[in-house]
Design a protein around this motif. Structure first.
Motif, PDB file in Angstrom:
ATOM      1  N   UNK A   1       0.799  -1.278  -0.007  1.00 48.10           N
ATOM      2  CA  UNK A   1      -0.016   0.078   0.080  1.00 48.10           C
ATOM      3  C   UNK A   1       0.931   1.260   0.092  1.00 48.10           C
ATOM      4  N   UNK A   2       0.385   2.240  -0.696  1.00 48.22           N
ATOM      5  CA  UNK A   2       1.339   3.276  -0.995  1.00 48.22           C
ATOM      6  C   UNK A   2       0.984   4.422  -0.148  1.00 48.22           C
ATOM      7  N   UNK A   3      -0.345   4.568   0.381  1.00 42.06           N
ATOM      8  CA  UNK A   3      -0.798   5.745   1.459  1.00 42.06           C
ATOM      9  C   UNK A   3      -1.015   5.094   2.730  1.00 42.06           C
ATOM     10  N   UNK A   4      -1.250   4.028   2.984  1.00 41.86           N
ATOM     11  CA  UNK A   4      -1.421   3.500   4.377  1.00 41.86           C
ATOM     12  C   UNK A   4      -0.503   2.569   4.882  1.00 41.86           C
ATOM     13  N   UNK A   5      -0.036   2.756   6.325  1.00 33.60           N
ATOM     14  CA  UNK A   5       0.889   2.010   6.790  1.00 33.60           C
ATOM     15  C   UNK A   5       0.240   0.692   7.253  1.00 33.60           C
ATOM     16  N   UNK A   6      -1.123   0.484   7.290  1.00 37.08           N
ATOM     17  CA  UNK A   6      -1.635  -0.866   7.530  1.00 37.08           C
ATOM     18  C   UNK A   6      -2.965  -0.610   7.332  1.00 37.08           C
ATOM     19  N   UNK A   7      -3.750  -1.760   7.233  1.00 37.21           N
ATOM     20  CA  UNK A   7      -5.217  -1.954   6.714  1.00 37.21           C
ATOM     21  C   UNK A   7      -6.056  -1.057   7.692  1.00 37.21           C
ATOM     22  N   UNK A   8      -5.635  -1.035   9.097  1.00 41.76           N
ATOM     23  CA  UNK A   8      -6.662  -0.388  10.147  1.00 41.76           C
ATOM     24  C   UNK A   8      -6.289   1.236   9.743  1.00 41.76           C
ATOM     25  N   UNK A   9      -5.342   1.657   9.403  1.00 38.98           N
ATOM     26  CA  UNK A   9      -5.203   3.246   9.278  1.00 38.98           C
ATOM     27  C   UNK A   9      -6.393   3.282   8.012  1.00 38.98           C
ATOM     28  N   UNK A  10      -6.500   2.621   7.158  1.00 42.09           N
ATOM     29  CA  UNK A  10      -7.518   2.851   5.830  1.00 42.09           C
ATOM     30  C   UNK A  10      -8.762   2.736   6.524  1.00 42.09           C
ATOM     31  N   UNK A  11      -8.916   1.843   7.373  1.00 43.21           N
ATOM     32  CA  UNK A  11     -10.372   1.769   7.873  1.00 43.21           C
ATOM     33  C   UNK A  11     -10.659   2.762   8.636  1.00 43.21           C
ATOM     34  N   UNK A  12      -9.956   3.463   9.560  1.00 41.13           N
ATOM     35  CA  UNK A  12     -10.028   4.620  10.443  1.00 41.13           C
ATOM     36  C   UNK A  12     -10.666   5.844   9.437  1.00 41.13           C
ATOM     37  N   UNK A  13      -9.594   6.116   8.524  1.00 38.29           N
ATOM     38  CA  UNK A  13      -9.830   7.379   7.645  1.00 38.29           C
ATOM     39  C   UNK A  13     -11.077   6.989   6.841  1.00 38.29           C
ATOM     40  N   UNK A  14     -11.455   5.751   6.465  1.00 38.42           N
ATOM     41  CA  UNK A  14     -12.577   5.918   5.205  1.00 38.42           C
ATOM     42  C   UNK A  14     -13.870   5.700   6.083  1.00 38.42           C
ATOM     43  N   UNK A  15     -13.809   5.047   7.490  1.00 34.85           N
ATOM     44  CA  UNK A  15     -15.067   5.113   8.198  1.00 34.85           C
ATOM     45  C   UNK A  15     -15.278   6.382   8.879  1.00 34.85           C
ATOM     46  N   UNK A  16     -14.293   7.181   8.905  1.00 38.13           N
ATOM     47  CA  UNK A  16     -14.331   8.613   9.526  1.00 38.13           C
ATOM     48  C   UNK A  16     -15.312   9.482   8.487  1.00 38.13           C
ATOM     49  N   UNK A  17     -14.675   9.105   6.909  1.00 34.68           N
ATOM     50  CA  UNK A  17     -15.254   9.835   6.161  1.00 34.68           C
ATOM     51  C   UNK A  17     -16.851   9.432   5.972  1.00 34.68           C
TER      52      UNK A  17
ATOM     53  N   UNK B   1      -9.440  13.627   7.326  1.00 34.87           N
ATOM     54  CA  UNK B   1      -7.723  13.266   7.173  1.00 34.87           C
ATOM     55  C   UNK B   1      -7.111  14.260   8.183  1.00 34.87           C
ATOM     56  N   UNK B   2      -7.516  15.489   7.883  1.00 31.62           N
ATOM     57  CA  UNK B   2      -6.898  16.391   9.120  1.00 31.62           C
ATOM     58  C   UNK B   2      -7.136  16.386  10.452  1.00 31.62           C
ATOM     59  N   UNK B   3      -8.358  16.001  10.739  1.00 26.22           N
ATOM     60  CA  UNK B   3      -8.892  15.734  12.065  1.00 26.22           C
ATOM     61  C   UNK B   3      -8.065  14.644  12.864  1.00 26.22           C
ATOM     62  N   UNK B   4      -7.731  13.558  11.756  1.00 25.97           N
ATOM     63  CA  UNK B   4      -7.202  12.406  12.309  1.00 25.97           C
ATOM     64  C   UNK B   4      -5.697  12.679  12.251  1.00 25.97           C
ATOM     65  N   UNK B   5      -5.071  13.805  12.060  1.00 30.09           N
ATOM     66  CA  UNK B   5      -3.649  13.836  11.907  1.00 30.09           C
ATOM     67  C   UNK B   5      -3.098  13.039  10.746  1.00 30.09           C
ATOM     68  N   UNK B   6      -3.961  13.091   9.700  1.00 28.61           N
ATOM     69  CA  UNK B   6      -3.301  12.553   8.473  1.00 28.61           C
ATOM     70  C   UNK B   6      -3.079  13.617   7.305  1.00 28.61           C
ATOM     71  N   UNK B   7      -2.844  14.479   7.665  1.00 32.89           N
ATOM     72  CA  UNK B   7      -2.769  15.506   6.404  1.00 32.89           C
ATOM     73  C   UNK B   7      -1.954  15.163   5.248  1.00 32.89           C
ATOM     74  N   UNK B   8      -0.752  14.465   5.658  1.00 39.26           N
ATOM     75  CA  UNK B   8       0.573  13.839   4.898  1.00 39.26           C
ATOM     76  C   UNK B   8      -0.403  12.968   3.644  1.00 39.26           C
ATOM     77  N   UNK B   9      -1.543  12.580   3.984  1.00 39.16           N
ATOM     78  CA  UNK B   9      -2.241  11.714   2.772  1.00 39.16           C
ATOM     79  C   UNK B   9      -2.981  12.369   1.851  1.00 39.16           C
ATOM     80  N   UNK B  10      -3.288  13.624   2.136  1.00 39.24           N
ATOM     81  CA  UNK B  10      -4.055  14.214   1.252  1.00 39.24           C
ATOM     82  C   UNK B  10      -3.114  14.515  -0.117  1.00 39.24           C
ATOM     83  N   UNK B  11      -3.605  14.211  -1.218  1.00 37.10           N
ATOM     84  CA  UNK B  11      -2.920  14.323  -2.472  1.00 37.10           C
ATOM     85  C   UNK B  11      -3.489  15.610  -3.401  1.00 37.10           C
TER      86      UNK B  11
END
Length: 139
Positions: free
Chosen positions: A1-17, A128-138
């Motif tokens: 995965x290019x943007x996620x360190x693990x699947x849980x990080x993706x789950x956190x962001x997308x369920x947050x969406x 993503x900003x609220x989760x501290x994942x600003x670095x994932x914004x393309x």
């Protein structure tokens, strides 16, 4: 995965969406009109994860893992392509035609929401900003 360190990080962001979409009156109501149980299977490459959204009978519920019933629609793609799609950087219709997104079931209702992806992307960036994942914004 290019943007996620693990699947849980993706789950956190997308369920947050999806939580953010629920808080938006226009998008929340539009999602309920889809009237399907949708499974987003993000196991196309790398460690997989799955997120479901249940909009049957006027409800709007979501979660990770196995859905609460047989899905009406399964969209299979990588977690990275899902990320780009939610950021409105990957056109879902083009991705389907190029087999980056595989669809099982009728995606007609969901694709009607494609014009609203710009608004979804704004919510996703905020999440993503609220989760501290600003670095994932393309950009």
């Amino acid at each position: 995965m290019l943007y996620w360190k693990d699947s849980q990080e993706a789950v956190t962001a997308i369920t947050g969406l999806f939580a953010g979409v629920a808080n938006d009156p226009e998008l929340g109501e539009s999602m309920k009109k889809v009237n399907q149980l949708i499974l987003f299977d993000y196991s196309e490459s790398g460690p997989g994860c799955a997120i479901w959204v249940d909009t049957r009978n006027g409800k709007y519920e979501f979660g990770a893992g196995d859905p609460p019933g047989a899905p009406d629609l399964i969209m299979s793609l990588s977690a990275d392509d899902a990320h780009l799609s939610w950021l409105n950087k990957l056109n879902p219709v083009m991705a389907i035609t190029r087999k980056k997104i595989r669809v099982k079931g009728s995606a007609t209702g969901l694709l009607k929401l494609a014009p609203k992806l710009k608004k979804v992307a704004v919510i996703y960036e905020q999440v993503l900003k609220e989760l501290g994942m600003e670095d994932k914004i393309v950009k």
